[in-house]
Structures are given as structure tokens and as C-alpha cells.
Write a protein that holds these residues in place. Structure first.
Motif, PDB file in Angstrom:
ATOM      1  N   GLY A   1     -13.101   8.412 -39.593  1.00  0.00           N
ATOM      2  CA  GLY A   1     -11.992   9.284 -39.212  1.00  0.00           C
ATOM      3  C   GLY A   1     -11.904   9.482 -37.712  1.00  0.00           C
ATOM      4  O   GLY A   1     -12.762   9.028 -36.944  1.00  0.00           O
ATOM      5  N   ILE A   2     -10.837  10.155 -37.300  1.00  0.00           N
ATOM      6  CA  ILE A   2     -10.596  10.403 -35.875  1.00  0.00           C
ATOM      7  C   ILE A   2     -10.267  11.867 -35.645  1.00  0.00           C
ATOM      8  O   ILE A   2      -9.874  12.589 -36.568  1.00  0.00           O
ATOM      9  N   ARG A   3     -10.432  12.291 -34.402  1.00  0.00           N
ATOM     10  CA  ARG A   3     -10.057  13.635 -33.977  1.00  0.00           C
ATOM     11  C   ARG A   3      -9.199  13.535 -32.725  1.00  0.00           C
ATOM     12  O   ARG A   3      -9.498  12.735 -31.833  1.00  0.00           O
ATOM     13  N   PRO A   4      -8.121  14.325 -32.627  1.00  0.00           N
ATOM     14  CA  PRO A   4      -7.314  14.311 -31.404  1.00  0.00           C
ATOM     15  C   PRO A   4      -8.176  14.633 -30.180  1.00  0.00           C
ATOM     16  O   PRO A   4      -9.013  15.540 -30.212  1.00  0.00           O
ATOM     17  N   SER A   5      -7.969  13.882 -29.105  1.00  0.00           N
ATOM     18  CA  SER A   5      -8.719  14.095 -27.860  1.00  0.00           C
ATOM     19  C   SER A   5      -7.989  15.154 -27.028  1.00  0.00           C
ATOM     20  O   SER A   5      -7.007  14.857 -26.345  1.00  0.00           O
ATOM     21  N   ILE A   6      -8.490  16.382 -27.102  1.00  0.00           N
ATOM     22  CA  ILE A   6      -7.761  17.499 -26.497  1.00  0.00           C
ATOM     23  C   ILE A   6      -8.566  18.230 -25.429  1.00  0.00           C
ATOM     24  O   ILE A   6      -8.115  19.258 -24.907  1.00  0.00           O
ATOM     25  N   ASP A   7      -9.742  17.728 -25.071  1.00  0.00           N
ATOM     26  CA  ASP A   7     -10.595  18.442 -24.119  1.00  0.00           C
ATOM     27  C   ASP A   7      -9.893  18.669 -22.783  1.00  0.00           C
ATOM     28  O   ASP A   7      -9.969  19.766 -22.199  1.00  0.00           O
ATOM     29  N   LEU A   8      -9.206  17.647 -22.282  1.00  0.00           N
ATOM     30  CA  LEU A   8      -8.523  17.782 -20.997  1.00  0.00           C
ATOM     31  C   LEU A   8      -7.437  18.850 -21.075  1.00  0.00           C
ATOM     32  O   LEU A   8      -7.284  19.670 -20.161  1.00  0.00           O
ATOM     33  N   ALA A   9      -6.682  18.882 -22.163  1.00  0.00           N
ATOM     34  CA  ALA A   9      -5.614  19.868 -22.336  1.00  0.00           C
ATOM     35  C   ALA A   9      -6.188  21.277 -22.464  1.00  0.00           C
ATOM     36  O   ALA A   9      -5.633  22.242 -21.907  1.00  0.00           O
ATOM     37  N   LYS A  10      -7.298  21.408 -23.182  1.00  0.00           N
ATOM     38  CA  LYS A  10      -7.907  22.728 -23.338  1.00  0.00           C
ATOM     39  C   LYS A  10      -8.421  23.243 -21.996  1.00  0.00           C
ATOM     40  O   LYS A  10      -8.283  24.442 -21.680  1.00  0.00           O
ATOM     41  N   THR A  11      -9.001  22.357 -21.210  1.00  0.00           N
ATOM     42  CA  THR A  11      -9.494  22.754 -19.891  1.00  0.00           C
ATOM     43  C   THR A  11      -8.349  23.240 -19.002  1.00  0.00           C
ATOM     44  O   THR A  11      -8.538  24.127 -18.156  1.00  0.00           O
ATOM     45  N   ALA A  12      -7.161  22.667 -19.228  1.00  0.00           N
ATOM     46  CA  ALA A  12      -5.980  23.076 -18.456  1.00  0.00           C
ATOM     47  C   ALA A  12      -5.288  24.285 -19.070  1.00  0.00           C
ATOM     48  O   ALA A  12      -4.201  24.671 -18.632  1.00  0.00           O
ATOM     49  N   ASN A  13      -5.919  24.883 -20.096  1.00  0.00           N
ATOM     50  CA  ASN A  13      -5.395  26.090 -20.761  1.00  0.00           C
ATOM     51  C   ASN A  13      -4.030  25.874 -21.418  1.00  0.00           C
ATOM     52  O   ASN A  13      -3.194  26.782 -21.472  1.00  0.00           O
ATOM     53  N   LEU A  14      -3.806  24.667 -21.930  1.00  0.00           N
ATOM     54  CA  LEU A  14      -2.623  24.422 -22.752  1.00  0.00           C
ATOM     55  C   LEU A  14      -2.920  24.854 -24.182  1.00  0.00           C
ATOM     56  O   LEU A  14      -4.073  24.788 -24.641  1.00  0.00           O
ATOM     57  N   ASP A  15      -1.906  25.286 -24.910  1.00  0.00           N
ATOM     58  CA  ASP A  15      -2.110  25.745 -26.289  1.00  0.00           C
ATOM     59  C   ASP A  15      -2.505  24.562 -27.169  1.00  0.00           C
ATOM     60  O   ASP A  15      -1.836  23.516 -27.182  1.00  0.00           O
ATOM     61  N   CYS A  16      -3.588  24.752 -27.913  1.00  0.00           N
ATOM     62  CA  CYS A  16      -4.099  23.686 -28.772  1.00  0.00           C
ATOM     63  C   CYS A  16      -4.494  24.246 -30.134  1.00  0.00           C
ATOM     64  O   CYS A  16      -4.931  25.410 -30.238  1.00  0.00           O
ATOM     65  N   GLY A  17      -4.336  23.461 -31.153  1.00  0.00           N
ATOM     66  CA  GLY A  17      -4.887  23.738 -32.466  1.00  0.00           C
ATOM     67  C   GLY A  17      -5.849  22.616 -32.763  1.00  0.00           C
ATOM     68  O   GLY A  17      -6.823  22.395 -32.038  1.00  0.00           O
ATOM     69  N   ARG A  18      -5.581  21.847 -33.833  1.00  0.00           N
ATOM     70  CA  ARG A  18      -6.362  20.610 -34.029  1.00  0.00           C
ATOM     71  C   ARG A  18      -5.996  19.596 -32.951  1.00  0.00           C
ATOM     72  O   ARG A  18      -6.818  18.787 -32.537  1.00  0.00           O
ATOM     73  N   GLY A  19      -4.723  19.626 -32.536  1.00  0.00           N
ATOM     74  CA  GLY A  19      -4.251  18.784 -31.446  1.00  0.00           C
ATOM     75  C   GLY A  19      -3.554  19.631 -30.406  1.00  0.00           C
ATOM     76  O   GLY A  19      -3.541  20.873 -30.473  1.00  0.00           O
ATOM     77  N   ILE A  20      -2.953  18.973 -29.422  1.00  0.00           N
ATOM     78  CA  ILE A  20      -2.180  19.688 -28.407  1.00  0.00           C
ATOM     79  C   ILE A  20      -0.848  20.103 -29.039  1.00  0.00           C
ATOM     80  O   ILE A  20      -0.093  19.258 -29.532  1.00  0.00           O
ATOM     81  N   LEU A  21      -0.551  21.379 -29.050  1.00  0.00           N
ATOM     82  CA  LEU A  21       0.641  21.874 -29.724  1.00  0.00           C
ATOM     83  C   LEU A  21       1.895  21.503 -28.941  1.00  0.00           C
ATOM     84  O   LEU A  21       1.983  21.723 -27.728  1.00  0.00           O
ATOM     85  N   VAL A  22       2.883  20.915 -29.639  1.00  0.00           N
ATOM     86  CA  VAL A  22       4.134  20.509 -29.004  1.00  0.00           C
ATOM     87  C   VAL A  22       5.311  20.955 -29.858  1.00  0.00           C
ATOM     88  O   VAL A  22       5.186  21.185 -31.064  1.00  0.00           O
ATOM     89  N   ASN A  23       6.494  21.042 -29.213  1.00  0.00           N
ATOM     90  CA  ASN A  23       7.716  21.332 -29.959  1.00  0.00           C
ATOM     91  C   ASN A  23       8.415  20.014 -30.330  1.00  0.00           C
ATOM     92  O   ASN A  23       7.859  18.928 -30.143  1.00  0.00           O
ATOM     93  N   ASP A  24       9.645  20.089 -30.804  1.00  0.00           N
ATOM     94  CA  ASP A  24      10.340  18.886 -31.273  1.00  0.00           C
ATOM     95  C   ASP A  24      10.709  17.936 -30.146  1.00  0.00           C
ATOM     96  O   ASP A  24      11.059  16.779 -30.399  1.00  0.00           O
ATOM     97  N   ASN A  25      10.651  18.409 -28.907  1.00  0.00           N
ATOM     98  CA  ASN A  25      10.903  17.541 -27.749  1.00  0.00           C
ATOM     99  C   ASN A  25       9.611  17.051 -27.112  1.00  0.00           C
ATOM    100  O   ASN A  25       9.639  16.456 -26.037  1.00  0.00           O
ATOM    101  N   MET A  26       8.489  17.331 -27.765  1.00  0.00           N
ATOM    102  CA  MET A  26       7.157  16.924 -27.336  1.00  0.00           C
ATOM    103  C   MET A  26       6.657  17.696 -26.123  1.00  0.00           C
ATOM    104  O   MET A  26       5.707  17.275 -25.450  1.00  0.00           O
TER     105      MET A  26
END
Length: 815
Positions: free
Chosen positions: A240-265
């Protein structure tokens, strides 16, 4: 002034996003890409064919360096981003490079999950996600041994098949009761397991790994919870795989299992997008390519202040293992409010199941015959009411209306948004529009302009039918393909002209047939050289400079610039003295790897080019000649032990194999030729997947031809039954000579046979005694000029320039 667009990651999703962006407005942004991998963008879906040896890295490149230059894209290779400064709107790489952005796209993909069992950090525990992982596995596989693959899902099975193709013994461990249980029901899982087992791959389901046992800090074995211990040289984790979100989390972007995005990404920062496997959209993370391409389209539109929101995806799955046709889509679990339609054909190995609810398709599982997968998937996505076609639905699109449709009519009935090429996310309307707008008339044209059918190839028939439908008479699938860009003539035209006009040199061919270049090219010169050798034995002198490097130096070049040497072992037989000579040569010349090949030969890997003549000389003293493992010609004759040793053997298969190899070796052919002789119908020498195979039976010898076991998996056709070994020799020699005289350069026997017709070959070889004897005689004559050992010739000094440097420069000390 153009805005600055920075992209972190250079996988398939950002690559597709840039294609959409540049197609709509090529001047909207200055684009900079930071890629952690030290290379350009490539098609990760094709890693499995690279692992199995069917494709090379160059074959799967999506955007080469020229593409980036043409679009003014700055690509930093091997440059991993370590920091995103949202306040300053900059990104900084580990090597210190900093780049400002107006808009940022995070496309960091996913990371493979490694089970934290004891021993998971040993040398030899690998994952399977990128080209570096494939390179590691290819390197290890050179020396054989057993690979244990943990995980019987899509990636695990593709890794297992590839490692098996590379000569390793393979065991697949899967925790669940059936393989690919997320994509397949139990019946299809059973059929899949049977196919995997038939390939010689061991499968253990319900297998829970307890620990990986090490020795000298290297993988030694795998222990299961039930105490079973399996020897292992490497362990491949594919669980299996896991979304690579460490960089986004360090930048304090909202994350769940992955980087949270809207319909426009868009992420929680209005100037930062996220794309691909690192994303979580409406609670879903995706690991298949089709959703990623849909996301890419939405992101490109938003960058240009347009609107094409991404609302989520339903996904379909195909297994990319040659010879296994499998397609799965939707939800196929049992439930009281669901019905199912099932078709089984045990003899043909076909299983189809549709899950229905309220007269709509919820799920589809197809095994063995998958052409209707995209049609079922399209109805599943659209919620099509199947009431009117229920009785014939399982038989596929061609049978709607009660009788089979012409394939062109079937593809015409597909909606414009029906997906044709799943690997590249190409729908019907894109292909049709491109064919019309650009006036495309060939499959290669469509592949070049749309990428449809350019990856795994399973959609080729659909694309060809679209070509026929759209281009009409302008599309001719039997049209002649030129030998190369230097001429409009096809291979058959050139061969016929050489014969009819008595052309006996490459310059003469180019002059008389009006080549458009002065000296030809790397594609046509080897072909012309072969055609002249085959047509004028004893008159035409082989032009060594019109051969590929492997044939010029009579050894196979390896990726590090060294060479491999494979001495010929007649019928797979050897002696203790010959084995000692191989061992002595390996020690004397520091040859790092010795490997037994699938063709019952021994491969010496890692020989320095300048050592080749000396290695050959030492092996020649022991009686060895070249095994022609590099050649367009006879490679091997594989045998089983036959009646001499086996209690089931009906004839002396080993002796016959030795006789065939000693008679046929040295002859050049359009492509490599492999034979096998099995001593009984148990077929231990695997004769039914070779170019020519012989199966010994009580009543004589059954001759087979036109098999394949590489990029294509094709069982042989039966040529006929003969009574004696002399008959075998005459018939096999005649069919090989017929192929030598008619085959196009680089065209394998099975493709030649398909082109000229299996029945035509049977009629010529089995029923036309005069023509068979003439073919045999022409081969015997040609062997007078080709059955000489190239190794001993080079030891004697022939072509010595190939093995010496042009000049040796010595540096003088600076004053």
C-alpha cells in the motif's frame, strides 16, 4: 510580466496538468519544476514492463529534455524541496536553491508503506514505486535467488511477474484469502491465482509475516506467523501507499490523510494547489492515474481563471502483466438488494460478472476477455438503465440488438466521453478530434499526437477501429511502413528489389532505390546488411559498421558499460572441465557475476571491453564457441533430459537438441531465434512458447512454431508430425530458412508467421516437398560462410580496433 508557477514534483499528474496549461495558453506562466528524482517525467504505469525487460527507461519517457526546453520550463533534477515559506512565497531545496512563486503546485505523490515487522530495515528489503526501485531489483536479479513479495495487490503481482521474468524464483505472500481482493471477487481471484501459479510463481494466501530474518545485516529469509520459513535474497514490500504530506504539514497547510483541497485543487492557502496522490478530495485519496488526470485538468483551468471543477472519480483497474487480461470497476460486494449476471467459459478461461442494482451497473469484474470493460465502466459512471439490454448485456457491446456488431459499429456507438486509453486518460472525442484536425492516418500518428495506445497497448484495437471510423479509406492498416525515413519503400519491397535487380552492396541499394540520404541511418543500414547476407551468401561481405554495438563486439553491453559473455553449451549440456574453465576465467578477469540463464546457459556479467578477446581465448581453449547471446540469429536450443534419464521420456530430446544446435548455429536471421526440444508431452523444455519447438511423442516428433514468451505471450502453432530425427532436421531447417528469406529485419518469427499466414507456412513446409528441400539446400549452402566462431576470429586479431582505445592520453604535472 508573466506570473511564476513553481511545481514540487514531476510525476504523471503535474506533467498532464502542464500539457493542458500549455495547450490553452503557453505564455501564461514562467514554470519551474523541482523533481526529487534525477530525471525527466516518465510513465510510472510502465515500470512493470521495464522490470520484466519488455521496455527500457527511454521507452517510457513522457516529456524529454527537448520538451522542457521547447516550453521554456526550468527543471531542477534530483532537487528535493525542504521548505515552503508561505509568507515570502518561496520554496527552498536541500541544495540551497530558492525560487519565488506566484502560484505553487504541490505534487509530492505518495510513499510506500513498509510493514514494521522485525527486520524491515535489513539490506535487501525494497519497495516498488519508482525507477530507482526498479533499477535496484534489476541489479539484484542478475545473480538469481528467491524474491519474496509481500502483498498480492496490483503492484505486488506486477513486481512478482517482472522479477520472475528476470530469472528469480518468486514467492508472493498475501494476508487475505484471495489476491487483489479490493478489485476482484473470489471467483476472479481464484483464476488470477491459477494464472500466477502457472507462471512458476509461488503464492501463499492468508500469510501473515512475523519477521524478516537477517544474516550479516542482509535479508536471509522470511518467517510467517505459522512458523513457515521461506529463504529469500530480497523482500519487496507492496502493501500500500500513503500520501506524502510532510512538506505540506510543515508549511501548516490543512491536511487529513492527504493535503485537503477543494474542487479546483486549491489548498487552505489561496496561492497553493495540490495535485495527485498526495491529495485528499472530498474524503478520498486516489492511487490510480485516471482521477489524477481529471484533477490535472481542473487545476490547469483554475490557473487560467477558468472553471472545470473536479468532483471526484470512479475508478477501474487493469493488471499490467503480459498474458493476463483482467479488468475491474465499481462495487462488486454481495448485498440483499443486488443482482448479478455471470458468464463462465472454463475452456477459454473467461469469467465475467456484473453487479446490478435497480437496473444499473454497480460493478464489473472481467477476466480473460476484457474488451468490453470501458463500455461497462461508462454505463456504470453514467448510471445507464440496462433494462432493454439485460438479456444480452453480459455478452458485451457488440451483441446489443441480438446479433454481433461490426467492431467499427461498436466503437461508433460509444459516447464521446468514453475512456479509450486508461493509461493516459484519453477519451473517444479527443482521439476523433485529433484524427480529424491533424489528418492522421496511422496508428503511430495517433500515438504520437494523443498518447492513446502508446503505453500498455491493450486499447490498440479500439484506437484502430476509431481510425477506421474517422479516417475512412485514408486509414489502411495494411499500408506499407517504410524501412526508415531514408526511403518510402517497405522491407518486402527492398528485399524483392535486392533479388530482382541483383543488388549486392549497401551503396548500390541506396543509389538504385533512390535513398534520400547519402549514407543511410542507424535504422536502415543494419537491415540492408542483413538482407544482403541472407540473399548473397559467399558474395556479400558482412559490413561490421552496419551492425549494432553488441553484434560488432560479439557481447552484450550492460548499463555500466561492461559486457556479458555467454559461451555456447550445445543443447544445454556441459562438462566439469568446461565449468572449471568458466570459473577460472571469472577469477582471472575479476568477473563479478555468474548467472544461469533461462536458456540453459551460463552468463558471465561485468567483463571489461578490453578483456573480451582474452576471456574468449581462455574459453576457446576449453572448446567453447560464442553463444551468440547478442545475435539476430540462433541463440539456444533448450532441452529436457529425455529418454536417457527421464522415466516419461519418449525420445532422446537432449541428443536431438544438440544435433539441431550444432547444425543451425552461426546463421544470421531477421531477429533472435530460440528453439526447444521436450522429450514427452509434459513439455519440460517449454517448447510451446519458442520460435520453433519440438515435442517428442511415441509416434515421432511434433513440430511447433511461432510462439513467444516476452512482450507478447503466445502459444505455438502446430506445424505437423514427422517420423524421424532426420525429418525434424529438414523441416526445422526449412522453416528457419523460409523465415530468413521472408522476414523483415527485427521481426520475430511469430510476427512473420502472422503476416504471411500460418497455413501458408504449413503448406510450404509440410506439403511441398520440392520447396522444402530447396529451402534446406539453400540454408546448408549459406552455412559454409557463416558457421565460424566469431570469438576465435577476434582472438586471432580480426576487428582488433573494436577492443582498443583510440588513443591514451597521459596528464603531465603542471609547473
Amino acid at each position: 510580466m508573466k506570473k511564476k508557477l513553481v511545481i514540487i514534483g514531476n510525476g504523471m499528474a503535474p506533467g498532464r496538468m502542464l500539457e493542458h496549461l500549455f495547450e490553452a495558453n503557453s505564455d501564461a506562466y514562467d514554470v519551474t519544476i523541482f523533481n526529487a528524482e534525477p530525471r525527466v517525467n516518465y510513465n510510472r504505469l510502465m515500470l512493470s514492463p521495464v522490470l520484466s525487460g519488455e521496455k527500457s527507461y527511454e521507452d517510457i519517457i513522457t516529456h524529454d529534455d527537448d520538451w522542457y526546453a521547447a516550453h521554456n520550463v526550468t527543471l531542477h533534477k534530483g532537487c528535493k524541496i525542504s521548505e515552503i515559506n508561505r509568507a515570502a512565497k518561496t520554496v527552498t531545496a536541500e541544495n540551497g536553491v530558492t525560487a519565488p512563486y506566484d502560484k505553487l503546485v504541490i505534487a509530492t505523490g505518495s510513499s510506500p508503506f513498509v510493514i514494521p515487522v522485525p527486520g524491515h530495515d535489513l539490506d535487501g528489503v525494497m519497495v516498488y514505486r519508482d525507477l530507482d526501485d526498479v533499477d535496484k531489483m534489476l541489479e539484484v536479479s542478475k545473480s538469481g535467488g528467491r524474491a519474496v513479495v509481500i502483498g498480492g495487490g496490483l503492484l505486488g503481482l506486477e513486481a512478482a511477474a517482472g522479477l520472475k521474468e528476470q530469472g528469480m524464483d518468486v514467492t508472493v505472500l498475501h494476508l487475505m484469502p484471495t489476491l487483489m481482493e479490493r478489485q476482484l471477487d473470489q471467483a476472479a481471484g481464484f483464476l488470477l491465482e491459477k494464472s500466477i501459479l502457472d507462471r512458476g510463481i509461488d503464492v501463499l494466501t492468508g500469510a501473515n509475516t512475523k519477521q524478516i530474518i537477517g544474516k550479516d545485516n542482509k535479508v536471509h529469509a522470511v518467517e510467517l506467523e505459522d512458523g513457515t520459513i521461506i529463504d529469500a535474497k530480497i523482500v519487496v514490500m507492496a502493501v500500500g501507499i500513503r500520501p506524502s504530506i510532510d512538506l505540506a504539514k510543515t508549511a501548516n497547510l490543512d491536511c487529513g490523510r492527504g493535503i485537503l483541497v477543494n474542487d479546483n485543487m486549491l489548498t487552505s492557502d489561496p496561492d497553493i494547489y495540490a495535485l495527485g496522490e498526495c491529495v485528499e478530495h472530498r474524503g478520498q485519496c486516489y492511487g490510480l492515474v485516471a482521477p489524477l488526470y481529471d484533477m490535472a485538468k481542473a487545476l490547469a483551468a483554475d490557473l487560467l481563471e477558468s472553471s472545470a471543477p473536479y468532483t471526484g472519480s470512479q475508478t477501474a483497474t487493469k493488471l499490467k502483466v503480459s498474458g493476463i487480461d483482467l479488468y475491474s470497476a465499481g462495487d462488486f460486494e454481495d448485498a440483499p438488494d443486488r443482482e448479478e449476471i455471470v458468464l463462465r467459459d472454463g475452456n477459454a478461461g473467461i469469467y465475467k460478472r456484473l453487479v446490478i442494482k435497480e437496473n444499473k451497473i454497480l460493478g464489473a469484474v472481467l477476466y480473460g476477455e476484457t474488451a468490453d470493460g470501458p463500455w461497462f465502466f461508462d454505463m456504470l459512471k453514467k448510471g445507464t438503465d440496462i433494462t432493454e439490454m439485460r438479456d444480452t448485456l453480459i455478452f458485451g457491446q457488440a451483441y446489443q440488438g441480438g446479433s454481433p456488431l461490426d467492431p467499427t459499429e461498436a466503437v461508433a456507438a460509444l459516447p464521446d466521453d468514453a475512456e479509450i486509453c486508461g493509461c493516459n486518460g484519453i477519451c473517444k472525442s479527443t482521439i476523433v478530434t485529433t484524427i480529424t484536425d491533424k489528418g492522421l492516418t496511422s496508428l503511430d500518428d495517433v500515438r504520437a499526437h494523443t498518447k492513446a495506445s502508446a503505453s500498455c497497448g491493450t486499447c490498440t484495437n479500439l484506437v484502430e477501429n476509431l481510425l477506421q471510423l474517422t479516417a475512412g479509406d485514408a486509414y489502411n492498416p495494411t499500408a506499407i511502413t517504410p524501412v526508415c525515413g531514408c526511403t518510402d519503400l517497405g522491407h518486402s519491397d527492398v528485399r524483392n528489389a535486392i533479388r530482382a535487380k541483383q543488388l549486392k552492396s549497401i551503396p548500390e541499394i541506396m543509389q538504385v532505390l533512390e535513398w534520400t540520404t547519402s549514407c543511410g541511418c542507424a535504422k536502415c543500414r543494419p537491415a540492408l546488411n542483413y538482407y544482403l547476407i541472407a540473399e548473397w551468401p559467399g558474395e556479400y561481405v558482412d559490413d561490421g559498421q552496419s551492425r549494432y554495438i553488441n553484434e560488432r563486439v560479439h557481447a552484450n553491453i550492460q548499463k555500466n558499460g561492461t559486457y556479458s559473455v555467454v559461451p555456447r553449451m550445445w543443447g544445454g549440456l556441459t562438462t566439469a572441465d568446461e565449468l572449471r574453465a568458466i570459473a577460472d576465467a571469472a577469477d582471472k578477469y575479476n568477473i563479478p557475476t555468474i548467472k544461469v540463464t533461462g536458456g540453459q546457459r551460463i552468463d558471465l556479467l561485468g567483463v571489461q571491453k578490453e578483456d573480451l578477446p582474452d576471456v574468449w581465448a581462455d574459453l576457446g581453449k576449453a572448446g567453447f564457441v560464442s553463444g551468440h547471446a547478442y545475435a539476430k540469429g540462433l541463440r539456444t536450443v533448450k532441452t529436457c533430459v529425455g529418454s536417457d534419464w527421464c522415466r516419461f521420456g519418449t525420445q532422446d530430446s537432449t541428443g536431438l537438441g544438440v544435433r539441431l544446435e550444432r547444425f543451425l548455429w552461426g546463421s544470421w536471421a531477421p531477429a533472435k531465434v530460440k528453439l526447444a526440444v521436450s522429450g514427452c508431452p509434459r513439455n519440460c523444455a517449454e517448447a510451446t512458447c519458442k520460435d520453433v519447438g519440438i515435442i517428442c511423442v511415441d509416434s515421432g516428433f511434433e513440430i511447433h512454431f511461432a510462439g513467444a514468451a516476452g512482450l507478447d505471450i503466445i502459444g505455438t502453432e502446430v506445424l505437423g508430425l514427422v517420423k524421424s530425427e532426420d525429418d525434424v532436421l529438414e523441416h526445422v531447417t526449412a522453416i528457419i530458412q523460409m523465415y530468413r528469406e521472408q522476414g523483415h529485419y527485427l521481426e520475430r518469427i511469430y510476427k512473420w508467421a502472422r503476416r504471411v499466414g500460418h497455413d501458408t507456412i504449413r503448406d510450404t513446409i509440410m506439403d511441398n516437398t520440392h520447396e522444402r528441400e530447396a529451402l534446406f539446400a539453400r540454408f546448408v549452402y549459406s552455412q559454409k560462410f557463416s558457421q565460424s566462431d566469431p570469438w576465435s576470429e577476434r582472438v586471432s586479431g580480426k576487428d582488433k580496433h573494436e577492443f582498443k582505445p583510440l588513443k591514451t592520453f597521459e596528464l603531465e604535472a603542471a609547473e
